[in-house]
Write a protein that holds these residues in place. Sequence first.
Motif: not given
Length: 150
Positions: A89-92, A116-130, A132-140
């Motif tokens: 994913p693009r984070t910056a 071992p308990v990781l189920t998902r990861c994602e970056v919130l790449d939205t027009e609203e988030a872009r 706000l900062n030099d990086y995007l929210p990254f969630i596991v």
Amino acid sequence: MCSDPNAVCPPKDEYGAVGRRAGLAGDLNVQGLVDEELEDWGVFSAELHSRHRSQLPDGSYGGSDRSAMAKPLHAGFTDPVAALGIPVPRTAGYWSDAERWDQRSDHILLAPDVAPVLTRCEVLDTEEARPLNDYLPFIVTLELSQAGAA
């Protein structure tokens, strides 16, 4: 001793990785080991190359400097993107016109007891988030009940 940052080495108990439910997160300004190499370094100005590229013995620049990422992975941490086999994913790259590079420079790394308990990861790449900062929210997402932590 395993000193080659590109080699697959046995994990070591560094950075508190072994035997702890821990994670490392940050704006590391380094690509992951599974991220594609940038083909055209001319996409951003030369004064920014020192942030991202390895310096060769003659003082010129080589490819992406990934040594800072190799060290925690060697210590046993896991890159969720690599572990899940998802597209990188693009984070910056939205903050400055000088760095419009489709890149991942922000990371969350998981210790061996958490990975071992990781189920998902994602970056919130939205027009609203872009803007706000030099990086995007990254969630596991972790399924902690599988680790006996619930």
